[in-house]
Design an enzyme around this catalytic site. Structure first.
Site, mmCIF file in Angstrom:
data_model
loop_
_atom_site.group_PDB
_atom_site.id
_atom_site.type_symbol
_atom_site.label_atom_id
_atom_site.label_comp_id
_atom_site.label_asym_id
_atom_site.label_seq_id
_atom_site.Cartn_x
_atom_site.Cartn_y
_atom_site.Cartn_z
ATOM 1 N N GLN A 131 15.085 -8.713 -3.648
ATOM 2 C CA GLN A 131 13.783 -9.362 -3.434
ATOM 3 C C GLN A 131 13.306 -10.025 -4.722
ATOM 4 O O GLN A 131 12.884 -11.181 -4.731
ATOM 5 C CB GLN A 131 12.782 -8.306 -2.969
ATOM 6 C CG GLN A 131 11.335 -8.744 -3.020
ATOM 7 C CD GLN A 131 10.397 -7.696 -2.457
ATOM 8 O OE1 GLN A 131 10.375 -7.463 -1.257
ATOM 9 N NE2 GLN A 131 9.602 -7.067 -3.302
ATOM 10 N N HIS A 145 4.337 1.423 -7.970
ATOM 11 C CA HIS A 145 3.282 0.404 -7.939
ATOM 12 C C HIS A 145 2.419 0.508 -9.203
ATOM 13 O O HIS A 145 2.042 -0.500 -9.799
ATOM 14 C CB HIS A 145 2.366 0.601 -6.727
ATOM 15 C CG HIS A 145 3.056 0.547 -5.397
ATOM 16 N ND1 HIS A 145 3.224 1.659 -4.608
ATOM 17 C CD2 HIS A 145 3.606 -0.484 -4.719
ATOM 18 C CE1 HIS A 145 3.849 1.313 -3.489
ATOM 19 N NE2 HIS A 145 4.097 0.021 -3.527
ATOM 20 N N GLU A 152 11.973 -3.741 -9.932
ATOM 21 C CA GLU A 152 13.439 -3.875 -9.832
ATOM 22 C C GLU A 152 14.019 -2.988 -8.745
ATOM 23 O O GLU A 152 15.181 -3.118 -8.391
ATOM 24 C CB GLU A 152 14.088 -3.536 -11.180
ATOM 25 C CG GLU A 152 13.864 -4.618 -12.195
ATOM 26 C CD GLU A 152 14.423 -4.288 -13.564
ATOM 27 O OE1 GLU A 152 15.168 -3.302 -13.690
ATOM 28 O OE2 GLU A 152 14.084 -5.025 -14.498
ATOM 29 N N GLY A 158 0.802 -1.230 0.000
ATOM 30 C CA GLY A 158 0.000 0.000 0.000
ATOM 31 C C GLY A 158 0.826 1.268 0.000
ATOM 32 O O GLY A 158 2.025 1.245 -0.280
ATOM 33 N N SER A 168 7.390 4.047 -0.700
ATOM 34 C CA SER A 168 6.322 4.487 0.220
ATOM 35 C C SER A 168 6.939 5.221 1.405
ATOM 36 O O SER A 168 6.322 6.102 2.000
ATOM 37 C CB SER A 168 5.530 3.283 0.711
ATOM 38 O OG SER A 168 5.043 2.562 -0.384
HETATM 39 P P1 AMP Z 1 5.958 -2.474 -1.588
HETATM 40 O O1 AMP Z 1 4.589 -1.901 -1.480
HETATM 41 O O2 AMP Z 1 7.040 -1.529 -1.175
HETATM 42 O O3 AMP Z 1 6.072 -3.833 -0.965
HETATM 43 O O4 AMP Z 1 6.202 -2.697 -3.142
HETATM 44 C C1 AMP Z 1 5.318 -3.451 -3.933
HETATM 45 C C2 AMP Z 1 5.946 -3.677 -5.283
HETATM 46 O O5 AMP Z 1 6.211 -2.405 -5.908
HETATM 47 C C3 AMP Z 1 7.295 -4.410 -5.205
HETATM 48 O O6 AMP Z 1 7.365 -5.349 -6.258
HETATM 49 C C4 AMP Z 1 8.294 -3.294 -5.372
HETATM 50 O O7 AMP Z 1 9.523 -3.724 -5.920
HETATM 51 C C5 AMP Z 1 7.560 -2.382 -6.345
HETATM 52 N N1 AMP Z 1 8.096 -1.028 -6.262
HETATM 53 C C6 AMP Z 1 8.263 -0.261 -5.159
HETATM 54 N N2 AMP Z 1 8.846 0.922 -5.475
HETATM 55 C C7 AMP Z 1 9.049 0.901 -6.805
HETATM 56 C C8 AMP Z 1 9.624 1.830 -7.751
HETATM 57 N N3 AMP Z 1 10.089 3.013 -7.359
HETATM 58 N N4 AMP Z 1 9.682 1.469 -9.059
HETATM 59 C C9 AMP Z 1 9.195 0.258 -9.463
HETATM 60 N N5 AMP Z 1 8.649 -0.654 -8.626
HETATM 61 C C10 AMP Z 1 8.575 -0.347 -7.322
#
Ligand code: AMP
Length: 270
Positions: free
Chosen positions: A149, A33, A144, A27, A181
């Site tokens: 991860q 995202h 990426e 979120g 986030s």
């Molecule tokens: P999170 O909500 O932080 O767990 O992220 C959810 C997904 O969004 C994960 O696959 C992250 O790698 C991806 N994500 C987060 N920040 C970015 C970003 N700046 N650019 C591309 N993907 C992202």
């Protein structure tokens, strides 16, 4: 958009024989995202997004407590994007079945974030495994930005599931800072410092591209970054982008960084 508060309800309503794309998130949605969601919408008939702040991947209680939460705004964003399904489970729904909630990392994988945040990736893999045991999307999407991860999840899914993993490149703000986030917790001055770090590392990367022996200067750039006020590097490493080993050359290297900007831990890769 249909909102499901439990996986049971999701399974009752959604036909997973269809081409469903799954975008797991915690979120506080941003353009990073959104890029994953847009790719899923392009590749798949229906898109399922989950919002679940997974306690088992936080190795510090305070970090979990401070993690930004913006459900109302997130729902607005998802509706505007015409997302088909949102899964917003609670902790009990994910972890009530204690089976397969513990996942071990291989010894070779205990590097970078895995070393500095013990239990973090075990928690990430556990929640992905809990989801995929209960429903099977055709495609799953990760960024990426969280490169290690992505690497571990790709390996885990290849071994255990017939699901295709797609990735999206890192989305950055106008200052070139990777969207996260957690950036909400930073002020303009903090963001400026993150932006300086990106430009220093990109300069460093260009020099390495021209001459791989420039990697010897890693300590210089570490000192330079650490000299910025309230910035503390956790790790800055160069690795092979395909297998994350230290065996790299100028065509396959990637630079990985984790640092604290005040008390906020940020990661990036270049
Ligand atoms: P999170 O909500 O932080 O767990 O992220 C959810 C997904 O969004 C994960 O696959 C992250 O790698 C991806 N994500 C987060 N920040 C970015 C970003 N700046 N650019 C591309 N993907 C992202």
């Amino acid at each position: 958009m249909i909102i499901f508060k439990s996986i049971n309800k999701l399974n009752k309503e959604v036909n997973f024989k269809a081409n469903i794309g799954f975008v797991p998130t915690m979120g506080s949605l941003h353009q990073g995202h959104i890029s994953l969601i847009k790719l899923s919408k392009k590749k798949c008939e229906k898109t399922l997004v989950s919002i679940f702040i997974n306690p088992s991947q936080f190795n510090k209680k305070n970090d979990l407590k401070k993690y930004p939460r913006n459900l109302k705004k997130d729902i607005k964003i998802l509706k505007k994007l015409n997302v088909d399904y949102l899964l917003k489970p609670n902790v009990n729904d994910i972890y009530k079945n204690k089976k397969n909630t513990k996942i071990k990392l291989e010894k070779n994988d205990k590097i970078m974030c895995a070393l500095h945040r013990p239990g973090h990736f075990e928690g990430v893999l556990a929640v992905i495994n809990q989801f995929l045991q209960k429903f099977k999307p055709k495609h799953i999407f990760f960024g990426e930005k969280d490169y290690q991860q992505l690497y571990l999840i790709k390996k885990f899914i290849k071994k255990n599931y017939k699901i295709k993993v797609f990735s999206c490149s890192t989305i950055r703000d106008k200052n070139n800072v990777a969207l996260s986030s957690r950036n909400i917790l930073l002020n303009r001055n903090d963001i400026n410092k993150s932006s300086i770090i990106v430009s220093e590392i990109l300069k460093f990367k260009n020099k390495i591209k021209k001459n791989i022996s420039f990697t010897k200067n890693l300590n210089n750039i570490k000192t330079k970054i650490n000299s910025l006020k309230n910035i503390k590097i956790e790790y800055l490493e160069i690795r092979n982008k395909y297998n994350l080993s230290k065996n790299y050359n100028k065509n396959n290297f990637k630079i990985f960084l984790a640092y604290y900007n005040k008390k906020i831990r940020l990661i990036d890769n270049y």
